[in-house]
Design an enzyme around this catalytic site. Structure first.
Site, short mmCIF file in Angstrom:
data_model
loop_
_atom_site.label_atom_id
_atom_site.label_comp_id
_atom_site.label_asym_id
_atom_site.label_seq_id
_atom_site.Cartn_x
_atom_site.Cartn_y
_atom_site.Cartn_z
N LYS A 47 33.99 40.81 49.97
CA LYS A 47 33.94 40.90 48.51
C LYS A 47 35.36 40.89 47.97
O LYS A 47 36.11 41.87 48.08
CB LYS A 47 33.23 42.18 48.02
N GLU A 103 43.35 50.87 53.62
CA GLU A 103 44.77 50.57 53.39
C GLU A 103 45.01 50.71 51.90
O GLU A 103 44.52 49.90 51.12
CB GLU A 103 45.06 49.15 53.91
N CYS A 110 51.43 46.45 48.72
CA CYS A 110 51.11 47.79 49.23
C CYS A 110 52.35 48.47 49.79
O CYS A 110 52.51 49.66 49.68
CB CYS A 110 50.01 47.72 50.28
N GLU A 154 52.19 55.74 42.78
CA GLU A 154 52.36 54.30 42.95
C GLU A 154 52.28 53.61 41.58
O GLU A 154 51.37 53.88 40.81
CB GLU A 154 51.26 53.75 43.86
#
Ligand code: TXE
Length: 492
Positions: A177, A252, A286, A384
């Protein structure tokens, strides 16, 4: 502007959502809708998982030798190489990532399929030197079944390859997906998987949103393994969803990675490393090195050199090879970046460069931004951003640098810049991060595991362990004695 209609791939068929519903995906460089995609819901997810489950049990897939599976993967790698340019363009149009970056990723992507394909027939069990008389025992690594891969928008094909290649090498089947913001390149890629010769249902792609297709996939009773890349708050939903089906899970989740520059570092190299860490891919990575920790003796020179380098970053159309930085992938992400920089200002941090949208651009662009944040508890140091924003801090000693580097709930990556290799190794040993780069940054390889600790998630993608992570070990015991089994009330 004309719009392209895409279909999903389920059980070897190109299909629309059962409900007929669609949604539009925007080009981040212009803000215009360019692609129409099926809006899958639970019924479509169920259809895809059942197709993958049927394929998993079918002789067409189960009957293949591991060597034959490996060949299919290598053929897929070759097809990706042949179509790399088209796939890169498609992905850049969809998520706004620089064409230089998507081309670079696509040029490397075949390695994931070749590497995993090569491993397919090297997954060995072992014979156990068992401490029981007349017993023979051995282990066999087995595929798990249907894998659900949930992909974010920042690097759709790269993050699909790093999941799909090991999953198929181990003999599983998969439902991917993609992000609702960046599905086009994955749908084209899925057509290549068919062309490579994978039996129908081995590779399926379901487009749509997290609340519909995403939740239905991750909680589906026939899904045995979920591989997720995305943000921590979505990850919590995924963890809860897998409480329903007991699927094995890898996460992750990004990070707040530190790039640590010591006084003795090569200044130009460290500045390039800082730019590569947080401004490449507009920070939507990331492993973004979004915290710069710089030793006091070099701090002022480093800031001056970095600002000079930042001033030369060309913001522009991501499809133009002359651009260095493209837009944010979504308008929402641009809003997040803006509000986090605003919050840093309110908390007293000083914006040294950037800190705004570039003037005169229609898309979702943001300037490369450098923020002096002397207090480690500030939000801009802890959270983040997923945009081109670096928080820079000064340190005096190695011990202080280590404390700062280890001072967030994330632990994905770290970069160390020093000419003293003993220090480089010492810091690499002590820093809390799943990936450590010494005098380089954002180096990746099919052979090298990627993953973090804490809020950065768990499980590793890439490397041999990643393939084994898509298997479960079966232990087989065989009684070699001629004697019938005795007393049933004691353990053997
Ligand atoms: O990710 P989400 P988004 C970080 C980054 C970013 C934040 C949110 O900080 O600002 O995450 O980004 C699907 N069940 N990273 O919104 O929401 C969703 O449809 C199952 C870090 O893109 O985590 C998409 O396919 N699936 C990161 C995928 O999850 C669900 C990369 C990721 O979406 C779902 C991207 C649900 N309940 C963002 N809800 C990294 N590690 O690199 C959503 N999804």
């Amino acid at each position: 502007m004309s719009q392209t209609h895409f279909k999903m791939l389920i059980g070897g068929q190109q299909v629309d959502a059962l409900s007929g519903r669609t949604y539009a995906s925007q080009n981040p460089a212009t803000g215009e809708a360019w692609a129409i995609l099926p809006d899958a819901d639970a019924a479509d997810a169920d259809r895809a998982v059942r197709a993958a489950h049927d394929a998993f049990r079918s002789p067409a897939w189960r009957g293949l030798t591991a060597t034959a599976r490996g060949k299919l993967l290598r053929r897929l790698g070759d097809l990706v190489a042949q179509h790399g340019e088209k796939l890169a363009e498609l992905e850049t149009r969809d998520n706004g990532k620089l064409i230089r970056e998507t081309r670079g990723q696509l040029a490397y992507l075949p390695e994931f399929f070749h590497y995993a394909g090569g491993l397919a027939d090297k997954l060995e069990g072992s014979t156990l030197p068992i401490d029981k008389a007349d017993m023979f025992a051995f282990t066999v690594p087995e595929p798990l079944g249907v894998v659900a891969a949930i992909i974010p928008w920042n690097s759709p094909l790269y993050l699909t390859a790093i999941k799909l290649a090991p999953a198929l090498a181990a003999g599983n089947t998969i439902v991917v997906k993609p992000s609702e913001h960046a599905s086009a390149s994955i749908l084209r890629f899925a057509a290549l998987a068919r062309e490579a010769g994978f039996p129908d249902g081995v590779v399926n792609v379901v487009t749509g949103f997290g609340a519909g297709a995403g939740t239905a996939l991750t909680s589906h009773p026939l899904v045995r393994r979920v591989a997720f890349t995305g943000g921590p708050s979505t990850a919590r939903h995924v963890i809860r969803a897998t409480a329903d089906n007991f699927a094995k899970l890898s996460l992750e989740l990004g990070g707040k990675s530190a790039n640590i520059v010591f006084d003795d570092a090569d200044l130009e190299g460290a500045v390039n490393g800082a730019v590569a860490g947080v401004y490449a891919a507009s920070g939507q990575s990331c492993v973004a090195g979004s915290r710069l920790l710089v030793q006091a003796g070099i701090y002022d020179r480093f800031v001056a050199a970095l600002k000079e380098r930042m001033a030369r970053i060309a913001i522009g159309d991501p499809l133009d090879p002359a651009s260095d930085m493209g837009p944010m992938a979504t308008e929402q992400q641009l809003g997040i970046v803006e509000s986090m920089v605003e919050r840093a200002r309110e908390q007293g941090a000083q914006v040294l460069a950037g800190g705004q949208r570039p003037a005169g651009r229609a898309g979702w662009f943001y300037e490369p931004t450098l923020i002096a944040a002397e207090t480690p508890t500030l939000d801009i140091v802890q959270n983040e951003v997923f945009g081109p924003v670096a928080a820079i801090m000064r340190f005096e000693t190695e011990a202080e640098a280590l404390e700062l580097a280890n001072g967030t709930e994330y632990a994905l990556a770290a970069g160390i810049w020093t000419r003293d290799m003993a220090r480089g190794h010492r810091f690499a040993r002590d820093v809390h991060a799943g990936i450590v780069w010494v005098n380089t940054y954002r180096a990746v390889s099919a052979m090298a595991p990627i993953g973090g600790y804490g809020a950065s998630g768990y499980g590793r993608e890439g490397g041999i362990h990643a393939v084994l992570d898509y298997t479960e070990l079966k232990t087989v015991w065989v009684n070699l004695s001629e004697q019938p089994m005795g007393d049933p009330f004691v353990m053997r």
